[in-house]
Design a protein around this motif. Structure first.
Motif, PDB file in Angstrom:
ATOM      1  N   SER A 269       6.018 -16.269  -2.012  1.00 18.99           N
ATOM      2  CA  SER A 269       5.253 -15.881  -3.566  1.00 18.99           C
ATOM      3  C   SER A 269       3.940 -15.980  -3.617  1.00 18.99           C
ATOM      4  N   THR A 270       3.131 -16.783  -2.729  1.00 21.57           N
ATOM      5  CA  THR A 270       1.793 -16.746  -2.791  1.00 21.57           C
ATOM      6  C   THR A 270       0.941 -15.630  -2.482  1.00 21.57           C
ATOM      7  N   VAL A 271       1.601 -14.826  -1.302  1.00 18.15           N
ATOM      8  CA  VAL A 271       1.202 -13.652  -0.783  1.00 18.15           C
ATOM      9  C   VAL A 271       1.550 -12.772  -1.677  1.00 18.15           C
ATOM     10  N   ASP A 272       2.917 -12.619  -2.173  1.00 15.53           N
ATOM     11  CA  ASP A 272       2.980 -11.482  -3.153  1.00 15.53           C
ATOM     12  C   ASP A 272       2.112 -11.537  -4.303  1.00 15.53           C
ATOM     13  N   ASP A 273       1.886 -12.804  -4.939  1.00 18.47           N
ATOM     14  CA  ASP A 273       0.947 -12.914  -6.045  1.00 18.47           C
ATOM     15  C   ASP A 273      -0.347 -12.297  -5.761  1.00 18.47           C
ATOM     16  N   ALA A 274      -0.764 -12.651  -4.471  1.00 21.27           N
ATOM     17  CA  ALA A 274      -1.965 -12.092  -3.947  1.00 21.27           C
ATOM     18  C   ALA A 274      -2.266 -10.942  -3.757  1.00 21.27           C
ATOM     19  N   LEU A 275      -1.055 -10.146  -3.279  1.00 19.39           N
ATOM     20  CA  LEU A 275      -1.148  -8.529  -3.045  1.00 19.39           C
ATOM     21  C   LEU A 275      -0.590  -7.761  -4.440  1.00 19.39           C
TER      22      LEU A 275
ATOM     23  N   PRO B 142      -1.858  -6.561  -6.985  1.00 21.48           N
ATOM     24  CA  PRO B 142      -2.865  -5.429  -7.555  1.00 21.48           C
ATOM     25  C   PRO B 142      -2.444  -4.331  -6.711  1.00 21.48           C
ATOM     26  N   LEU B 143      -1.832  -4.384  -5.409  1.00 25.47           N
ATOM     27  CA  LEU B 143      -1.790  -3.221  -4.418  1.00 25.47           C
ATOM     28  C   LEU B 143      -0.493  -2.716  -4.736  1.00 25.47           C
ATOM     29  N   SER B 144      -0.305  -1.391  -4.595  1.00 23.78           N
ATOM     30  CA  SER B 144       1.124  -0.644  -4.504  1.00 23.78           C
ATOM     31  C   SER B 144       1.563  -0.639  -3.419  1.00 23.78           C
ATOM     32  N   ALA B 145       3.216  -0.595  -3.134  1.00 22.05           N
ATOM     33  CA  ALA B 145       3.897  -0.612  -2.154  1.00 22.05           C
ATOM     34  C   ALA B 145       3.119   0.014  -0.983  1.00 22.05           C
ATOM     35  N   THR B 146       2.824   1.264  -1.109  1.00 20.94           N
ATOM     36  CA  THR B 146       2.050   1.967   0.199  1.00 20.94           C
ATOM     37  C   THR B 146       0.835   1.177   0.427  1.00 20.94           C
ATOM     38  N   GLU B 147       0.040   0.618  -0.358  1.00 14.38           N
ATOM     39  CA  GLU B 147      -1.319  -0.060  -0.221  1.00 14.38           C
ATOM     40  C   GLU B 147      -1.133  -1.178   0.563  1.00 14.38           C
ATOM     41  N   ARG B 148      -0.020  -1.900   0.178  1.00  7.01           N
ATOM     42  CA  ARG B 148       0.411  -3.314   0.947  1.00  7.01           C
ATOM     43  C   ARG B 148       0.741  -2.732   2.360  1.00  7.01           C
ATOM     44  N   GLU B 149       1.405  -1.579   2.518  1.00  2.82           N
ATOM     45  CA  GLU B 149       1.882  -1.210   4.046  1.00  2.82           C
ATOM     46  C   GLU B 149       0.836  -0.921   4.644  1.00  2.82           C
ATOM     47  N   GLN B 150      -0.267  -0.269   4.166  1.00  3.46           N
ATOM     48  CA  GLN B 150      -1.578   0.251   4.872  1.00  3.46           C
ATOM     49  C   GLN B 150      -2.380  -1.009   5.098  1.00  3.46           C
ATOM     50  N   TYR B 151      -2.307  -1.945   4.129  1.00  7.96           N
ATOM     51  CA  TYR B 151      -3.122  -3.285   4.292  1.00  7.96           C
ATOM     52  C   TYR B 151      -2.637  -3.985   5.522  1.00  7.96           C
ATOM     53  N   ALA B 152      -1.361  -4.058   5.763  1.00 13.62           N
ATOM     54  CA  ALA B 152      -0.593  -4.938   6.691  1.00 13.62           C
ATOM     55  C   ALA B 152      -0.762  -4.194   7.987  1.00 13.62           C
ATOM     56  N   GLU B 153      -0.891  -2.965   7.998  1.00 18.14           N
ATOM     57  CA  GLU B 153      -1.228  -1.902   9.235  1.00 18.14           C
ATOM     58  C   GLU B 153      -2.662  -2.455   9.743  1.00 18.14           C
TER      59      GLU B 153
END
Length: 151
Positions: A115-121, A123-134
């Motif tokens: 939940s902490t990571v979800d809260d931190a991320l 502001p990002l869209s699902a695509t942005e989250r995936e790009q950020y992780a990569e």
């Protein structure tokens, strides 16, 4: 990449450090509600991910000396969270394992981490989250390579 100086808060090195520190701070606050200190959640996480780790290996992972790790493990063993088991081939080494109680605490802690990571991320869209992780994985891999670590 734009040129930034040491006084510029948007310098990527500062931002990486700040993001990591802020996530730890928020997570610390949230797990404190279930009675965990930072030292305890670090040990729980490391032993969960590497069951059977030795005290020396744990100290290296936590970047602390063996004596400090030993005291921390002693406290967690007294609290019923960690157990020492003898190594099958070297009786001088004890292998660390989580107890059933500690696994329950880890599950609660993991829900808080997610939940902490979800809260931190958020502001990002699902695509942005995936790009950020990569992108983060690429940087991590490079740093592990530079450090000589095995990923």
């Amino acid at each position: 990449m734009r040129n930034t100086g040491p006084e510029d808060d948007s310098y990527i090195g500062y931002m990486l450090s700040d993001v990591a520190r802020l996530i730890r701070t928020i997570f610390d606050r949230r797990v404190r509600d279930i009675g965990l200190t930072r030292a305890q959640w670090l040990v729980l996480t490391r032993v969960y991910r590497r069951p059977g780790v030795s005290q020396t290996e744990l100290a290296e992972m936590l970047e602390i000396d063996r004596a400090s790790a030993g005291r921390m493990i002693d406290r967690m063993e007294r609290n019923g969270w960690v157990e020492r088991r003898p190594d099958r081939t070297d009786r001088r080494i004890n292998r660390l394992h989580l107890t059933d109680e500690a696994r329950k605490v880890h599950a609660a802690m993991w829900a808080i981490a997610e939940s902490t990571v979800d809260d931190a991320l958020s502001p990002l869209s699902a695509t942005e989250r995936e790009q950020y992780a990569e992108l983060t994985a690429k940087v991590k891999g490079r740093l592990q390579n530079l450090a000589g670590a095995v990923p």
